[in-house]
Structure formats: structure tokens, C-alpha cells
Write an enzyme that holds these catalytic residues in place. Sequence first.
Site, mmCIF file in Angstrom:
data_model
loop_
_atom_site.group_PDB
_atom_site.id
_atom_site.type_symbol
_atom_site.label_atom_id
_atom_site.label_comp_id
_atom_site.label_asym_id
_atom_site.label_seq_id
_atom_site.Cartn_x
_atom_site.Cartn_y
_atom_site.Cartn_z
ATOM 1 N N ASN A 1 0.831 -1.203 -0.024
ATOM 2 C CA ASN A 1 -0.045 0.100 0.052
ATOM 3 C C ASN A 1 0.669 1.089 0.023
ATOM 4 O O ASN A 1 1.463 1.620 1.056
ATOM 5 C CB ASN A 1 -0.976 -0.152 1.184
ATOM 6 C CG ASN A 1 -1.892 0.861 1.457
ATOM 7 O OD1 ASN A 1 -1.758 1.897 0.649
ATOM 8 N ND2 ASN A 1 -2.742 0.879 2.337
ATOM 9 N N ARG B 1 -2.475 -2.014 -3.487
ATOM 10 C CA ARG B 1 -3.658 -0.900 -3.338
ATOM 11 C C ARG B 1 -3.584 -0.065 -4.478
ATOM 12 O O ARG B 1 -2.671 0.958 -4.401
ATOM 13 C CB ARG B 1 -3.844 -0.634 -1.879
ATOM 14 C CG ARG B 1 -5.036 0.459 -1.815
ATOM 15 C CD ARG B 1 -5.060 0.858 -0.383
ATOM 16 N NE ARG B 1 -5.971 2.041 -0.385
ATOM 17 C CZ ARG B 1 -5.898 2.983 0.225
ATOM 18 N NH1 ARG B 1 -5.031 3.438 0.858
ATOM 19 N NH2 ARG B 1 -6.949 3.829 0.440
ATOM 20 N N HIS C 1 -12.382 3.640 -0.486
ATOM 21 C CA HIS C 1 -12.384 2.656 0.681
ATOM 22 C C HIS C 1 -13.214 1.506 0.285
ATOM 23 O O HIS C 1 -13.883 0.565 1.230
ATOM 24 C CB HIS C 1 -13.264 3.129 2.123
ATOM 25 C CG HIS C 1 -12.534 4.538 2.695
ATOM 26 N ND1 HIS C 1 -13.353 5.214 3.346
ATOM 27 C CD2 HIS C 1 -11.146 4.446 2.940
ATOM 28 C CE1 HIS C 1 -12.464 6.086 3.887
ATOM 29 N NE2 HIS C 1 -11.136 5.670 3.610
ATOM 30 N N GLY D 1 -12.662 6.093 10.011
ATOM 31 C CA GLY D 1 -11.406 6.048 10.311
ATOM 32 C C GLY D 1 -10.744 7.665 10.469
ATOM 33 O O GLY D 1 -11.944 8.175 10.854
ATOM 34 N N ARG E 1 -10.945 16.429 7.061
ATOM 35 C CA ARG E 1 -11.813 16.942 5.585
ATOM 36 C C ARG E 1 -12.991 17.076 6.385
ATOM 37 O O ARG E 1 -13.710 16.676 7.061
ATOM 38 C CB ARG E 1 -11.827 15.527 4.776
ATOM 39 C CG ARG E 1 -10.634 15.298 4.153
ATOM 40 C CD ARG E 1 -10.621 14.037 3.174
ATOM 41 N NE ARG E 1 -9.319 13.494 3.005
ATOM 42 C CZ ARG E 1 -9.213 11.960 3.166
ATOM 43 N NH1 ARG E 1 -10.311 11.344 2.997
ATOM 44 N NH2 ARG E 1 -7.986 11.483 2.821
ATOM 45 N N ARG F 1 -10.492 9.768 20.562
ATOM 46 C CA ARG F 1 -9.984 9.304 21.947
ATOM 47 C C ARG F 1 -10.169 10.767 22.780
ATOM 48 O O ARG F 1 -10.707 11.076 24.026
ATOM 49 C CB ARG F 1 -9.023 8.432 22.256
ATOM 50 C CG ARG F 1 -8.999 6.938 21.899
ATOM 51 C CD ARG F 1 -7.896 6.482 21.662
ATOM 52 N NE ARG F 1 -7.279 6.870 20.481
ATOM 53 C CZ ARG F 1 -6.286 6.318 19.923
ATOM 54 N NH1 ARG F 1 -5.828 4.883 20.160
ATOM 55 N NH2 ARG F 1 -5.763 6.560 18.473
ATOM 56 N N GLU G 1 -8.493 -4.506 5.130
ATOM 57 C CA GLU G 1 -8.231 -4.231 3.989
ATOM 58 C C GLU G 1 -6.886 -4.998 3.456
ATOM 59 O O GLU G 1 -7.415 -5.517 1.916
ATOM 60 C CB GLU G 1 -7.828 -2.776 3.775
ATOM 61 C CG GLU G 1 -9.135 -2.082 3.898
ATOM 62 C CD GLU G 1 -9.127 -0.543 4.060
ATOM 63 O OE1 GLU G 1 -8.471 -0.192 5.391
ATOM 64 O OE2 GLU G 1 -9.173 0.453 3.236
HETATM 65 P P1 ADP Z 1 -6.816 5.843 8.667
HETATM 66 O O1 ADP Z 1 -6.584 4.260 8.160
HETATM 67 O O2 ADP Z 1 -8.006 6.360 8.105
HETATM 68 O O3 ADP Z 1 -5.661 6.571 9.068
HETATM 69 P P2 ADP Z 1 -8.060 4.179 11.216
HETATM 70 O O4 ADP Z 1 -8.906 3.510 10.705
HETATM 71 O O5 ADP Z 1 -6.662 3.689 11.615
HETATM 72 O O6 ADP Z 1 -7.623 5.691 10.299
HETATM 73 O O7 ADP Z 1 -8.641 5.402 12.327
HETATM 74 C C1 ADP Z 1 -7.737 6.000 13.050
HETATM 75 C C2 ADP Z 1 -8.577 6.797 14.065
HETATM 76 O O8 ADP Z 1 -9.380 5.963 14.797
HETATM 77 C C3 ADP Z 1 -7.897 7.927 15.156
HETATM 78 O O9 ADP Z 1 -7.877 9.029 14.617
HETATM 79 C C4 ADP Z 1 -8.802 7.756 16.287
HETATM 80 O O10 ADP Z 1 -9.633 8.789 15.984
HETATM 81 C C5 ADP Z 1 -9.597 6.559 15.920
HETATM 82 N N1 ADP Z 1 -9.391 5.493 17.147
HETATM 83 C C6 ADP Z 1 -8.330 4.669 17.196
HETATM 84 N N2 ADP Z 1 -8.438 3.889 18.491
HETATM 85 C C7 ADP Z 1 -9.610 4.651 19.146
HETATM 86 C C8 ADP Z 1 -10.092 4.418 20.444
HETATM 87 N N3 ADP Z 1 -9.720 3.427 21.227
HETATM 88 N N4 ADP Z 1 -11.360 5.164 20.792
HETATM 89 C C9 ADP Z 1 -11.741 6.045 19.893
HETATM 90 N N5 ADP Z 1 -11.131 6.419 18.839
HETATM 91 C C10 ADP Z 1 -10.164 5.758 18.376
#
Ligand code: ADP
Length: 420
Positions: free
Chosen positions: A23, A107, A196, A226, A257, A300, A400
Site C-alpha cells: 500500500n 492497493r 474505501h 477512520g 476533511r 479518544r 483491507e
Molecule cells: P486511517 O486508516 O483512516 O488512518 P484508522 O481506521 O486507523 O484511520 O482510524 C484512526 C482513528 O481511529 C484515530 O484518528 C482515532 O480517532 C480513532 N481511534 C483509534 N482508536 C480509538 C479508540 N480506542 N477510541 C476512539 N477512537 C479511536
Amino acid sequence: MTSVPVPEGSAVTSNPTRVLVLNSGSSSLKYQLIDMRDHSRLAMGLVEKIGEDTSALVHTPLSGGGDKRVRETRFADHDEALQAVALELASDGLGLDSPELAAIGHRVVHGGLKFSAPTVVTDEVLEEIERLVPVAPLHNPANITGIKTARALRPDLPQVAVFDTAFHTTMPEYAARYAIDVETADAHRIRRYGFHGTSHAYVSRKTAELLGRAPSEVNVIVLHLGNGASASAVQGGRCVDTSMGLTPLEGLVMGTRSGDLDPAVIFHLERVAGMSTDEIDTLLNKKSGLVGLCGENDMREIRRRIDEGDKQAELAFEIYIHRLKKYIGAYSAVLGRVDAVAFTAGVGENAAPVRAAAVAGLAELGLAVDADLNSVRSDEPRIISPEYARVAVAVVPTDEELEIANQVYDLVAAVDNNDN
Ligand code: ADP
């Protein structure tokens, strides 16, 4: 099964069982080596800050034990980064020269209208992905470099492109078109592609499995939350609408965004605020969403601030949830009958308050969450709605890389069978 082209002298033997998934982001490269017999990860890793003064390669061997290894050095481009990854894999006995490697899966973010399925990369396919750069300037160039580098390292191996847009190519024309002048739209390939897709495909299928039913029988709203976030309406296994559009900027409120907004905001920023196109692009893609609303994109941290009484964080959360609810309502209408709403990705899998708030007050749509089930932490797909609820609310962790590896492996096996 239709025949697909494979590179000359392809090294596909009857029993190679590993797939390397790559990726390539604009300055990063993530990888996983997966054994398709049991879907176990043999190694995984990440190279960050490619092209900067100091890049970092974090490699985790998973098959024979061994500790995580970190290398900090400069990788000028994806070519150098992938060469370094190949060395790391080789030192674990998992080199790219292994006869057990069946294929390399890439990807690719944008497949336009042309690619609705995983595709073995040929020169013509690469040219087509290059032609899509104007609609995916941030993503496709890195994907292309990754493919070229991997091809140079193993020219005899099938390199398969798996497109983020592919799952959404089933959207009906009325969902995919913007209501703008048709000639202008067609001349510039302006339409809704969605992203996605690999995650939406995997999660909608897993949700059907969780319900004990065939994907073709089930209507699911998938909420991939995410840092980037998108919703999709999946009817009998086929995507009929999704929230991202020409680019991943449309739709839900995301980490950085804006998601949906009146397009006239852009003219206003240009004419009244005097911002340039690039400045507006950066504002909407990198400085908006949760970050723009409260200075923070980690859910979080936002929840922690809300617990401390922070009103700005609370408003950001409310705006995020309001948009999510609007999409759940819209996709309930699009689908007519909804069997499940599935939450996935970092926020969707982990943030119980987001799940609870998103369906609160939607009992008329058959939606409810059981507080106890919602608070359970688990890596397994699970249902969190009470038994009486008409619609199942589910948490379904996305994967993924596994979905890419599965699609790649199925394609390569089909090619192999055709050749035999
Ligand atoms: P991407 O792949 O789009 O970068 P992810 O799917 O890994 O993102 O999601 C990342 C986001 O998930 C973080 O920015 C956070 O907001 C959220 N996140 C991760 N762990 C937790 C948790 N335990 N509680 C709440 N939100 C969480």
C-alpha cells in the site's frame, strides 16, 4: 472464467501460497506478507517519511518470532524503500525471490470507470492508471511507483492492482452522476467514484456472515469511520451508493476533511477571503473536519475533552454525529429495507460513544444499541443491538490487506487454472 494476461515467464506454480500486499501512499509504504492457507501474517511493516531527510522503516517479523526492527535512514523514493523492505523480508527467510510467493498485490486508490475488478498489471494497465492521475493526483502517482518498483524486483511474478473504487462501480448512474452539465462532466471525468471500496466490500460480506445469511440476501449500511470516513449502501452484496465522490473529500465529517459542503463556499473563500485554489484545497482536506472544528482529530482525545466539559469538542462531536445520522437516514431510504448497520475502522470499531450517538433516536428506523453489548471491547465481529431491534447494529473490524490478498490470490489461482 475469463482469461487474464500474466507477465511472460510467470513464476506461478501450482502451490505458492503467499501474497505480499503493498500500500504505497504519497510518502509512505505499508506492507503485509500473508499466507493464504490460514490467512496468517508472516511479516508486516511500514516505511514513513519517504523522500524526507530521515525516513523510518519499522519491520515486524511475525512467523518465526523475532523482535520488531526499526531502521532510520533516508529513502529517497519508493524504489529505495521497497528495496530495503525486500532486504528485511529476506533476512527473515521471506525474500521476494521465494518460490512460495504467488503474487504481489497493490492497493491502487483510483481505478476510474475502467477497473471494476482486481487486474493483473500489464503495460497497458499501468498506462490506464497513469491516465487517471488528474482525478487522483495525491494517490495514484505513489501507487504507480510502488507497482513499477515491485515489477522491477520480480518481473516474472504477477503484480495485481486492487482498486479502492472498484466496489463502487456498481452504483447506478443516478447515484454516480452529479447534477451538472453532462458534457463538462464527461469531458473531465467528473462523477462520483467512491473510495474505501475494499473495506466496504469486506465489511458488508462479513456482516452477512455474522447474520448467517448470503451477501446476496442482505442490505447493509457500512460506516467506515477512520481518519478518512465514508458510508455506503450495499444491496444484496452490490454497492448502490457511497458518500465519497470524485475525491475522498465528499460525505461524512472526517478527521481533517470537511465532507459535504455548499460548493459556493469555495467561490466565497476565493472571492471574499482571497484564498488561492491550493490554499482552499489544503483548508478543506487537511485543516477541516474534526481538526478544523476543535483542533483535534483523535476521537479518544475528543471524548476526553468532552468529559472535562470542553464545549468546542462537544460541538465538533455533535456535528460529526449529525452528519453520520443524515447518511444513515438517507441510505435507509435508498435501500428501502435495511438488515444491518455495520461500524468499522479506527473510530467505528473502538468508539462506543460514537456508535451509541449515531443510532440514538432512530428507533423508528428499527435501530437501537444495547449499552452493555456496545461497551464490550473485542477484535471479533459482533452484534451490539438488542434482540428486539428490527435492524442489526454490528461492529465488524475491517481488514483491507486480507481482502486485497484474497482478491489477488483468487485471480492468480484462476489464471493458473486456465493455464492448466
Ligand atoms: P486511517 O486508516 O483512516 O488512518 P484508522 O481506521 O486507523 O484511520 O482510524 C484512526 C482513528 O481511529 C484515530 O484518528 C482515532 O480517532 C480513532 N481511534 C483509534 N482508536 C480509538 C479508540 N480506542 N477510541 C476512539 N477512537 C479511536
